[in-house]
Design an enzyme around this catalytic site. Structure first.
Site, PDB file in Angstrom:
ATOM      1  N   CYS A 141      -0.751  -5.089  -6.144  1.00  0.00           N
ATOM      2  CA  CYS A 141      -0.952  -6.280  -5.316  1.00  0.00           C
ATOM      3  C   CYS A 141      -2.401  -6.409  -4.855  1.00  0.00           C
ATOM      4  O   CYS A 141      -2.915  -7.524  -4.711  1.00  0.00           O
ATOM      5  CB  CYS A 141      -0.010  -6.268  -4.117  1.00  0.00           C
ATOM      6  SG  CYS A 141      -0.170  -4.814  -3.047  1.00  0.00           S
TER       7      CYS A 141
ATOM      8  N   HIS B 218       1.543  -4.533   1.589  1.00  0.00           N
ATOM      9  CA  HIS B 218       1.345  -5.492   0.503  1.00  0.00           C
ATOM     10  C   HIS B 218       0.133  -6.363   0.811  1.00  0.00           C
ATOM     11  O   HIS B 218      -0.023  -6.862   1.928  1.00  0.00           O
ATOM     12  CB  HIS B 218       2.600  -6.354   0.358  1.00  0.00           C
ATOM     13  CG  HIS B 218       2.488  -7.441  -0.670  1.00  0.00           C
ATOM     14  ND1 HIS B 218       2.385  -7.171  -2.024  1.00  0.00           N
ATOM     15  CD2 HIS B 218       2.454  -8.807  -0.542  1.00  0.00           C
ATOM     16  CE1 HIS B 218       2.303  -8.321  -2.685  1.00  0.00           C
ATOM     17  NE2 HIS B 218       2.336  -9.316  -1.815  1.00  0.00           N
TER      18      HIS B 218
END
Length: 221
Positions: A49, A152
């Site tokens: 990510c 994330h």
């Protein structure tokens, strides 16, 4: 603040058919899309990510590669085995030090935003983009949650006159609307356990770095 010309994607299209370059030399952007409105979007592969957030932020598939970010990890801490800046299994999960170092290589800097502040104090006209770091629940398959969390990374940017959420977990970029709607979105995010980083272009902001140009004049120290 619009992207400098060197940081925009031309007419190249991402490959939406694979799972990324497994040899570590490519960007790991196997799930990529050029949207009809000209917005480049990389979708999630493995724990990359951080890589996807950077490429989505700069709107290009070749701004960063997995091998490049792995090199940054060893630059920051010179060891390959159990490097503290990435996943020990080599699937990414890069920490904030790698993200900030990567931005520096593109003449940008990341400024941490105190989430106790109201985002309406931001001077959006001088901010190149935003990176959010949010909690991510880990699970075994789709149904069994694991008793630990990861973080994330996702990018936010103004493109074509509107603000977009370029999260690699989304099937496509999500339009967040006008400046006012975007600030309300940020306020909601900051009420949760989310960290916000402002991305500034050092080439244009270096002379006024000490003046906190990312804040409106009435909010500067």
């Amino acid at each position: 603040m619009e992207s400098p010309s060197a940081r925009t994607l031309g007419n190249s299209l991402g490959d939406d058919s694979g799972n990324g370059n497994e040899n570590g030399n490519g960007s790991g952007n196997g799930n990529t899309t050029m949207m009809p409105h000209g917005i480049y979007h990389e979708r999630q592969t493995r724990h990359l990510c951080g890589l996807h957030a950077l490429n989505n932020l700069f709107q290009g598939p070749d701004m960063f590669s997995k091998s490049e970010l792995d090199d940054y990890c060893t630059t920051l801490t010179p060891r390959n085995w159990l490097n503290p800046h990435r996943s020990w299994i080599g699937w990414g999960n890069y920490d904030v030090n790698v993200i900030m170092y990567a931005l520096q290589q593109r003449n940008c800097e990341a400024v941490w935003f105190d989430r106790r502040r109201d985002p309406h104090c931001l001077n959006l006209s001088v901010i190149f983009g935003f990176i959010l770091n949010v909690p991510a629940q880990m699970s075994l398959g789709y149904y069994i949650p694991l008793p630990f969390h990861m973080r994330h990374w996702l990018a936010l940017r103004r493109l074509n006159g509107s603000y977009y959420n370029l999260d690699s977990k989304l099937r496509e970029p999500k339009c967040l609307g006008t400046e006012q709607q975007f600030l309300e979105f940020l306020a909601t995010q900051l009420q949760m356990d989310h960290e916000l980083f402002l991305v500034l272009d050092e080439e244009t902001d270096c002379k006024d770095k000490s003046q906190q140009r990312w804040l409106l004049p009435q909010f500067r120290d």
